[in-house]
Design a protein around this motif. Structure first.
Motif, mmCIF file in Angstrom:
data_model
loop_
_atom_site.group_PDB
_atom_site.id
_atom_site.type_symbol
_atom_site.label_atom_id
_atom_site.label_comp_id
_atom_site.label_asym_id
_atom_site.label_seq_id
_atom_site.Cartn_x
_atom_site.Cartn_y
_atom_site.Cartn_z
ATOM 1 N N LEU A 98 0.868 -1.176 0.000
ATOM 2 C CA LEU A 98 0.000 0.000 0.000
ATOM 3 C C LEU A 98 0.901 1.222 0.000
ATOM 4 C CD1 LEU A 98 -2.823 1.321 0.240
ATOM 5 C CD2 LEU A 98 -2.548 1.196 2.724
ATOM 6 N N GLN A 99 0.997 1.880 -1.147
ATOM 7 C CA GLN A 99 1.773 3.109 -1.265
ATOM 8 C C GLN A 99 0.858 4.274 -0.941
ATOM 9 O OE1 GLN A 99 5.115 3.611 -2.042
ATOM 10 N NE2 GLN A 99 4.682 5.749 -1.546
ATOM 11 N N MET A 100 1.245 5.057 0.054
ATOM 12 C CA MET A 100 0.411 6.173 0.507
ATOM 13 C C MET A 100 1.155 7.478 0.275
ATOM 14 S SD MET A 100 -1.109 4.530 4.023
ATOM 15 C CE MET A 100 0.495 4.479 4.817
ATOM 16 N N ASN A 101 0.623 8.315 -0.583
ATOM 17 C CA ASN A 101 1.219 9.610 -0.892
ATOM 18 C C ASN A 101 0.293 10.726 -0.436
ATOM 19 O OD1 ASN A 101 3.376 8.284 -2.220
ATOM 20 N ND2 ASN A 101 2.225 8.255 -4.147
ATOM 21 N N SER A 102 0.840 11.921 -0.367
ATOM 22 C CA SER A 102 0.060 13.102 0.036
ATOM 23 C C SER A 102 -0.728 12.823 1.308
ATOM 24 C CB SER A 102 -0.889 13.519 -1.102
ATOM 25 O OG SER A 102 -0.167 13.805 -2.274
ATOM 26 N N LEU A 103 -0.053 12.270 2.285
ATOM 27 C CA LEU A 103 -0.727 11.884 3.518
ATOM 28 C C LEU A 103 -1.263 13.090 4.266
ATOM 29 C CD1 LEU A 103 1.674 9.046 4.595
ATOM 30 C CD2 LEU A 103 -0.798 8.800 4.344
ATOM 31 N N GLU A 104 -2.402 12.872 4.897
ATOM 32 C CA GLU A 104 -3.080 13.913 5.654
ATOM 33 C C GLU A 104 -3.225 13.455 7.111
ATOM 34 O OE1 GLU A 104 -6.771 14.029 3.589
ATOM 35 O OE2 GLU A 104 -5.920 14.927 1.761
ATOM 36 N N PRO A 105 -3.355 14.389 8.044
ATOM 37 C CA PRO A 105 -3.551 13.982 9.443
ATOM 38 C C PRO A 105 -4.737 13.033 9.615
ATOM 39 C CG PRO A 105 -3.012 16.303 9.334
ATOM 40 C CD PRO A 105 -3.174 15.848 7.908
ATOM 41 N N GLU A 106 -5.740 13.167 8.767
ATOM 42 C CA GLU A 106 -6.909 12.296 8.853
ATOM 43 C C GLU A 106 -6.588 10.850 8.470
ATOM 44 O OE1 GLU A 106 -7.925 16.402 8.736
ATOM 45 O OE2 GLU A 106 -6.811 15.234 7.248
ATOM 46 N N ASP A 107 -5.432 10.618 7.894
ATOM 47 C CA ASP A 107 -5.025 9.258 7.539
ATOM 48 C C ASP A 107 -4.400 8.514 8.724
ATOM 49 O OD1 ASP A 107 -3.904 10.623 4.434
ATOM 50 O OD2 ASP A 107 -5.741 9.467 4.764
ATOM 51 N N THR A 108 -4.222 9.196 9.821
ATOM 52 C CA THR A 108 -3.631 8.580 11.004
ATOM 53 C C THR A 108 -4.482 7.431 11.504
ATOM 54 O OG1 THR A 108 -2.491 10.593 11.698
ATOM 55 C CG2 THR A 108 -3.010 8.997 13.416
ATOM 56 N N GLY A 109 -3.809 6.330 11.863
ATOM 57 C CA GLY A 109 -4.530 5.194 12.408
ATOM 58 C C GLY A 109 -3.693 3.932 12.333
ATOM 59 N N MET A 110 -4.276 2.852 12.814
ATOM 60 C CA MET A 110 -3.662 1.539 12.688
ATOM 61 C C MET A 110 -4.120 0.955 11.363
ATOM 62 S SD MET A 110 -1.623 -0.500 14.346
ATOM 63 C CE MET A 110 -1.797 -0.274 16.100
ATOM 64 N N TYR A 111 -3.164 0.504 10.577
ATOM 65 C CA TYR A 111 -3.461 -0.053 9.261
ATOM 66 C C TYR A 111 -3.291 -1.566 9.283
ATOM 67 C CZ TYR A 111 -3.886 4.481 7.006
ATOM 68 O OH TYR A 111 -4.334 5.737 6.630
ATOM 69 N N TYR A 112 -4.267 -2.238 8.687
ATOM 70 C CA TYR A 112 -4.291 -3.693 8.667
ATOM 71 C C TYR A 112 -4.417 -4.209 7.243
ATOM 72 C CZ TYR A 112 -5.697 -3.085 13.577
ATOM 73 O OH TYR A 112 -5.772 -2.730 14.900
ATOM 74 N N CYS A 113 -3.742 -5.293 6.950
ATOM 75 C CA CYS A 113 -4.066 -6.024 5.734
ATOM 76 C C CYS A 113 -4.932 -7.224 6.119
ATOM 77 C CB CYS A 113 -2.817 -6.451 4.973
ATOM 78 S SG CYS A 113 -1.736 -7.594 5.841
ATOM 79 N N ALA A 114 -5.772 -7.608 5.204
ATOM 80 C CA ALA A 114 -6.701 -8.699 5.444
ATOM 81 C C ALA A 114 -6.885 -9.486 4.161
ATOM 82 C CB ALA A 114 -8.043 -8.160 5.938
ATOM 83 N N ALA A 115 -7.359 -10.707 4.297
ATOM 84 C CA ALA A 115 -7.536 -11.547 3.114
ATOM 85 C C ALA A 115 -8.689 -12.523 3.317
ATOM 86 C CB ALA A 115 -6.249 -12.317 2.822
ATOM 87 N N ARG A 116 -9.215 -12.976 2.193
ATOM 88 C CA ARG A 116 -10.254 -14.005 2.218
ATOM 89 C C ARG A 116 -10.158 -14.812 0.934
ATOM 90 N NH1 ARG A 116 -15.329 -9.948 0.872
ATOM 91 N NH2 ARG A 116 -15.211 -10.150 -1.386
ATOM 92 N N TYR A 117 -10.697 -16.000 0.964
ATOM 93 C CA TYR A 117 -10.747 -16.880 -0.200
ATOM 94 C C TYR A 117 -11.979 -16.532 -1.019
ATOM 95 C CZ TYR A 117 -7.123 -20.193 1.314
ATOM 96 O OH TYR A 117 -5.945 -20.791 1.654
ATOM 97 N N THR A 118 -11.810 -15.701 -1.983
ATOM 98 C CA THR A 118 -12.799 -15.397 -3.017
ATOM 99 C C THR A 118 -12.334 -14.131 -3.719
ATOM 100 O OG1 THR A 118 -15.146 -15.101 -3.531
ATOM 101 C CG2 THR A 118 -14.311 -13.944 -1.624
ATOM 102 N N TYR A 119 -12.976 -13.754 -4.782
ATOM 103 C CA TYR A 119 -12.617 -12.506 -5.443
ATOM 104 C C TYR A 119 -13.195 -11.308 -4.676
ATOM 105 C CZ TYR A 119 -10.884 -14.847 -9.652
ATOM 106 O OH TYR A 119 -10.163 -15.591 -10.547
ATOM 107 N N CYS A 120 -12.669 -10.113 -4.996
ATOM 108 C CA CYS A 120 -13.200 -8.884 -4.407
ATOM 109 C C CYS A 120 -14.444 -8.418 -5.139
ATOM 110 C CB CYS A 120 -12.167 -7.760 -4.476
ATOM 111 S SG CYS A 120 -10.641 -8.048 -3.573
#
Length: 125
Positions: A80-102
């Motif tokens: 996850l490339q994050m550019n032009s970050l803003e204070p509102e982007d602050t937080g804990m970031y998680y990756c997640a996965a499941r068996y199926t398409y999006c």
């Protein structure tokens, strides 16, 4: 055993960039997998940021044009490339996965079975 491990979080000033990675292991080879990135700010619910499968990627409106989800093929890790970050982007970031398409959708956290431990992103003004 499926395992996801995020890395790359940190602290930056507004306008800066960060790149998060998600080391993935344990999935059945050649399976249909939907990868999601989520974030959770203090006192707020966990929300989706973007989603990726072999058909493409989708993003929520607040990050579109600033964040890019891709895959580091050499390491087989979603990023996850994050550019032009803003204070509102602050937080804990998680990756997640499941068996199926999006299926090109914006999915709630409850639709994902596997989660990483999270990595903190702090953007100061």
């Amino acid at each position: 055993q499926v395992r996801l491990v995020e890395s790359g979080g940190g602290s930056v000033q507004a306008g800066g960039s960060l790149r998060l990675s998600c080391a993935v292991s344990g999935f059945t080879p050649q399976s249909r997998i939907c990868m999601g990135w989520f974030r959770q700010a203090p006192g707020k619910e966990r929300e989706g940021v973007g989603f990726m499968d072999t058909d493409g990627t989708t993003y929520v409106k607040s990050v579109k044009g600033r964040f890019t989800i891709s895959r580091d093929n050499a390491k087989n890790t979603p990023t996850l490339q994050m550019n032009s970050l803003e204070p509102e982007d602050t937080g804990m970031y998680y990756c997640a996965a499941r068996y199926t398409y999006c299926y090109g959708g914006d999915w709630p956290p409850t639709s994902f079975n596997y989660w990483g431990q999270g990595t903190q992103v702090t953007v100061s003004s």
